[in-house]
Design a protein around this motif. Structure first.
Motif, PDB file in Angstrom:
ATOM      1  N   VAL A  90      46.464  42.305  27.927  1.00 21.22           N
ATOM      2  CA  VAL A  90      46.828  42.811  29.273  1.00 21.22           C
ATOM      3  C   VAL A  90      45.851  42.225  30.291  1.00 21.22           C
ATOM      4  O   VAL A  90      44.681  42.606  30.325  1.00 21.22           O
ATOM      5  CB  VAL A  90      46.744  44.357  29.332  1.00 21.22           C
ATOM      6  N   PRO A  91      46.286  41.274  31.116  1.00 19.24           N
ATOM      7  CA  PRO A  91      45.334  40.698  32.078  1.00 19.24           C
ATOM      8  C   PRO A  91      44.986  41.676  33.197  1.00 19.24           C
ATOM      9  O   PRO A  91      45.839  42.455  33.639  1.00 19.24           O
ATOM     10  CB  PRO A  91      46.071  39.483  32.634  1.00 19.24           C
ATOM     11  N   PHE A  92      43.735  41.634  33.621  1.00 15.56           N
ATOM     12  CA  PHE A  92      43.287  42.365  34.804  1.00 15.56           C
ATOM     13  C   PHE A  92      43.056  41.321  35.899  1.00 15.56           C
ATOM     14  O   PHE A  92      42.129  40.514  35.798  1.00 15.56           O
ATOM     15  CB  PHE A  92      41.968  43.107  34.525  1.00 15.56           C
ATOM     16  N   TYR A  93      43.931  41.317  36.900  1.00 19.75           N
ATOM     17  CA  TYR A  93      43.768  40.384  38.024  1.00 19.75           C
ATOM     18  C   TYR A  93      42.945  41.098  39.092  1.00 19.75           C
ATOM     19  O   TYR A  93      43.293  42.203  39.516  1.00 19.75           O
ATOM     20  CB  TYR A  93      45.121  39.989  38.597  1.00 19.75           C
ATOM     21  N   VAL A  94      41.885  40.439  39.515  1.00 20.33           N
ATOM     22  CA  VAL A  94      40.949  41.080  40.434  1.00 20.33           C
ATOM     23  C   VAL A  94      40.726  40.143  41.611  1.00 20.33           C
ATOM     24  O   VAL A  94      40.578  38.933  41.415  1.00 20.33           O
ATOM     25  CB  VAL A  94      39.607  41.309  39.692  1.00 20.33           C
ATOM     26  N   ARG A  95      40.752  40.683  42.825  1.00 23.21           N
ATOM     27  CA  ARG A  95      40.467  39.811  43.980  1.00 23.21           C
ATOM     28  C   ARG A  95      39.694  40.599  45.037  1.00 23.21           C
ATOM     29  O   ARG A  95      39.854  41.826  45.181  1.00 23.21           O
ATOM     30  CB  ARG A  95      41.742  39.232  44.581  1.00 23.21           C
ATOM     31  N   ALA A  96      38.868  39.880  45.763  1.00 21.16           N
ATOM     32  CA  ALA A  96      38.099  40.493  46.847  1.00 21.16           C
ATOM     33  C   ALA A  96      37.850  39.405  47.872  1.00 21.16           C
ATOM     34  O   ALA A  96      37.722  38.231  47.522  1.00 21.16           O
ATOM     35  CB  ALA A  96      36.773  41.024  46.323  1.00 21.16           C
ATOM     36  N   GLY A  97      37.792  39.787  49.141  1.00 24.22           N
ATOM     37  CA  GLY A  97      37.529  38.754  50.135  1.00 24.22           C
ATOM     38  C   GLY A  97      37.329  39.309  51.526  1.00 24.22           C
ATOM     39  O   GLY A  97      37.647  40.464  51.809  1.00 24.22           O
ATOM     40  N   ASP A 113      51.415  33.064  35.748  1.00 17.39           N
ATOM     41  CA  ASP A 113      51.742  34.019  34.671  1.00 17.39           C
ATOM     42  C   ASP A 113      53.033  34.779  34.986  1.00 17.39           C
ATOM     43  O   ASP A 113      53.310  35.814  34.393  1.00 17.39           O
ATOM     44  CB  ASP A 113      50.605  35.040  34.502  1.00 17.39           C
ATOM     45  N   LYS A 114      53.784  34.288  35.996  1.00 13.54           N
ATOM     46  CA  LYS A 114      55.055  34.921  36.428  1.00 13.54           C
ATOM     47  C   LYS A 114      54.822  36.338  36.930  1.00 13.54           C
ATOM     48  O   LYS A 114      55.574  37.265  36.662  1.00 13.54           O
ATOM     49  CB  LYS A 114      56.085  34.909  35.293  1.00 13.54           C
ATOM     50  N   ARG A 115      53.723  36.515  37.654  1.00 18.53           N
ATOM     51  CA  ARG A 115      53.431  37.811  38.272  1.00 18.53           C
ATOM     52  C   ARG A 115      53.030  37.554  39.712  1.00 18.53           C
ATOM     53  O   ARG A 115      52.886  36.408  40.132  1.00 18.53           O
ATOM     54  CB  ARG A 115      52.302  38.523  37.515  1.00 18.53           C
ATOM     55  N   ALA A 116      52.850  38.626  40.479  1.00 18.59           N
ATOM     56  CA  ALA A 116      52.467  38.464  41.885  1.00 18.59           C
ATOM     57  C   ALA A 116      51.454  39.540  42.243  1.00 18.59           C
ATOM     58  O   ALA A 116      51.368  40.574  41.573  1.00 18.59           O
ATOM     59  CB  ALA A 116      53.695  38.571  42.774  1.00 18.59           C
ATOM     60  N   TRP A 117      50.683  39.305  43.319  1.00 22.67           N
ATOM     61  CA  TRP A 117      49.701  40.319  43.717  1.00 22.67           C
ATOM     62  C   TRP A 117      50.389  41.606  44.127  1.00 22.67           C
ATOM     63  O   TRP A 117      49.875  42.681  43.949  1.00 22.67           O
ATOM     64  CB  TRP A 117      48.814  39.790  44.845  1.00 22.67           C
TER      65      TRP A 117
END
Ligand SMILES: NC(=O)c1ccc[n+]([C@@H]2O[C@H](COP(=O)([O-])OP(=O)(O)OC[C@H]3O[C@@H](n4cnc5c(N)ncnc54)[C@H](OP(=O)(O)O)[C@@H]3O)[C@@H](O)[C@H]2O)c1
Length: 494
Positions: free
Chosen positions: A337-344, A489-493
């Motif tokens: 299960v990927p954990f997509y993480v973003r900050a900016g 990965d065929k997903r979106a934010w």
């Protein structure tokens, strides 16, 4: 009135003296002093309580009162003068000379007098709101002057509070930690990451532990992926001096991994701090450390286009203002299960949230039809605090068709519930005064954070071409490469 059922534990701060070092600084003015005032205003501070503000800058009583008034007016503009006066009556300022042992002896003597005046039983919280380079010296001087007690010695206590980012590299963080540990026992060290003090973050575990329906599906059998977002609308805000040498990864990694840890950890067997920390530590042990190749393929770094023109930023600066990562948690619950993480920074909107994205049913009539999936369990942390679960339900009417609906929990907006909520910093100060370390980071978590971050920073330094700095337009949610990281990965934010 919101009803609290059966289980209701309240953390009660103990009467104590609160000593704030670095009291003239940015953090003190923006966060700690407003929180201390908020605790007094909301009557959440202990009855027997006083504050000593310490810094090297000389400040007379008039200057102190006017600074505090400005701070209070900024955060609580409707404060009544008598409430402010009551706050002032608990405060005094001391000019510090950290290099002189006599200063600490004098401070110890003054705390003894204030303990007697405010009926405090030798219980002291020392908040080190100074640059980390001063932590070791300060902690050592507190110990040498008898202000940092052996935790086994007596019924009195002394605690030290420090702030992330806990150093600038794995080695530097270890050296700072070793320096503090020479003076204080781990049970006396309170490492703040204020994201853990936020209501919605605490509700992740509360909802899971209290509702079997959630914890039963909190795993890779049901969850497709997890998204963690911490985007800011603002840019540097004149803090180039701090940010240029730091960068977003060092500044935000503790927050991001705390959110990931609280989402991914197994439920502790009790709400005791030791059980909680033991489970959180296991998350850090399961977090896959990136190889140099993965640091290239699973991490995106960016910089907003206007950054180079910000006052104080060096020409050609490669400091990142944006980060996106794909984390892997190597345990039975989350493997695959990927954990997509973003900050900016400068991303057009302020938004911090955790989203648990569920798989669509892999059987039955909806297997091959898109009726609005996925179901998303979303914990909004900033700007508003709320919890939503998106469901697919029947659209009202004679036909059998489906609509995406949201089931929300807007507990902050319950008009009838007038209990004064502490803010994140207020809550953490209460916990520190109560001696509960649940919401604070252990040394193992701090090390886990640096073990994870170091190889990424190392790759950026040694092989910059493997992870290039992507420029993104101000006011957009990061570079296209961050979209690509999840899109491939065929997903979106969202
Ligand atoms: N500001 C934030 O938003 C923020 C966010 C997260 C974490 N932090 C952390 O919180 C701590 C304080 O941050 P800050 O931004 O308030 O720092 P700061 O403004 O740079 O420094 C705070 C105060 O520390 C004193 N100071 C400076 N150098 C010192 C030294 N060598 N020895 C002893 N005192 C010194 C100064 O007061 P005097 O000269 O009057 O003594 C200064 O006003 C840092 O550890 C920082 O990493 C800050």
């Amino acid at each position: 009135m919101t009803e609290t059922l059966g289980f209701c534990e309240e953390t009660r701060p103990e009467g104590c003296g609160f000593v704030l070092f670095g009291a003239t600084g940015d953090l003190a003015g923006r966060k700690i002093l407003p929180a201390l005032f908020g605790l007094c205003e909301k009557r959440l501070a202990p009855k027997n309580f006083y504050l000593v503000l310490a810094a090297r800058t000389p400040m007379d009583r008039n200057a102190l009162e006017s600074r505090l008034w400005n701070i209070v007016m900024r955060t609580s503009p409707s404060t009544a003068p008598e409430v402010f006066s009551a706050f002032l009556a608990r405060i005094e300022y001391v000019q510090a000379d950290y290099g002189d042992p006599a200063f600490f002896k004098k401070l110890a003597a003054r705390l003894t007098e204030l303990d007697a005046k405010f009926n405090v039983k030798r219980k002291h919280l020392f908040y080190l709101a100074t640059p980390p380079a001063a932590f070791e010296g300060l902690a050592g001087s507190l110990r040498d002057s008898g202000l940092l007690l052996d935790p086994k010695d007596c019924t009195c206590w002394s605690r030290v509070v420090i702030e992330k980012p806990y150093g600038s590299s794995l080695e530097n963080a270890a050296a700072i930690d070793a320096g503090i540990k020479r003076a204080a026992h781990e049970s006396q060290v309170y490492r703040i990451d204020h994201f853990t003090g936020k209501e919605t973050v605490q509700n992740v575990l509360a909802l899971r532990s209290a509702n079997a329906v959630f914890d039963g599906t909190w795993n890779g059998r049901f969850v497709d992926h997890v998204r963690i977002t911490a985007l800011e609308e603002l840019g540097l805000e004149g803090r180039a001096g701090f940010f240029e040498g730091m960068g977003l990864a060092r500044d935000m990694m503790s927050h991001l991994l705390q959110l990931a840890a609280i989402t991914a950890m197994d439920l502790p067997s009790s709400f005791r701090d030791t059980d909680f920390k033991a489970e959180k530590k296991k998350f850090f042990e399961s977090l896959r450390i990136f190889s140099p190749e993965e640091a290239g393929s699973c991490v995106v770094r960016g910089q907003y286009a206007g950054y180079a023109a910000e006052p104080g930023v060096a020409g050609g600066s490669a400091t990142e203002t944006f980060l996106a990562l794909k984390l892997a948690v190597d345990n039975d619950r989350w493997r695959g299960v990927p954990f997509y993480v973003r900050a900016g920074k400068k991303t057009g909107a302020k938004r911090t949230c955790i989203e648990i994205v569920y798989k669509k049913p892999d059987h039955g009539i909806f297997r091959d039809i898109d009726i609005g999936y996925p179901n998303v369990f979303s914990f909004s942390i900033q700007p508003e605090e709320k919890v939503d679960f998106s469901l697919i339900s029947k659209h009202p009417g004679p036909k059998l068709c489906f609509t995406r609906r949201s089931m929300g929990l807007d507990y902050r907006l319950d008009e009838h519930d007038k209990a004064p909520y502490p803010t994140d910093y207020e809550r953490l100060l209460i916990e520190a005064m109560a001696g509960d370390q649940t919401l604070f980071l252990s040394d193992a978590e701090m090390r886990g954070m640096w073990n994870f971050l170091s190889p990424i920073l190392g790759t950026w330094q040694r092989r910059p071409q493997a992870c290039p700095l992507h420029i993104y337009q101000d006011g957009t949610p990061g570079p296209a490469a961050a979209q690509e990281l999840i899109k491939k990965d065929k997903r979106a934010w969202e």
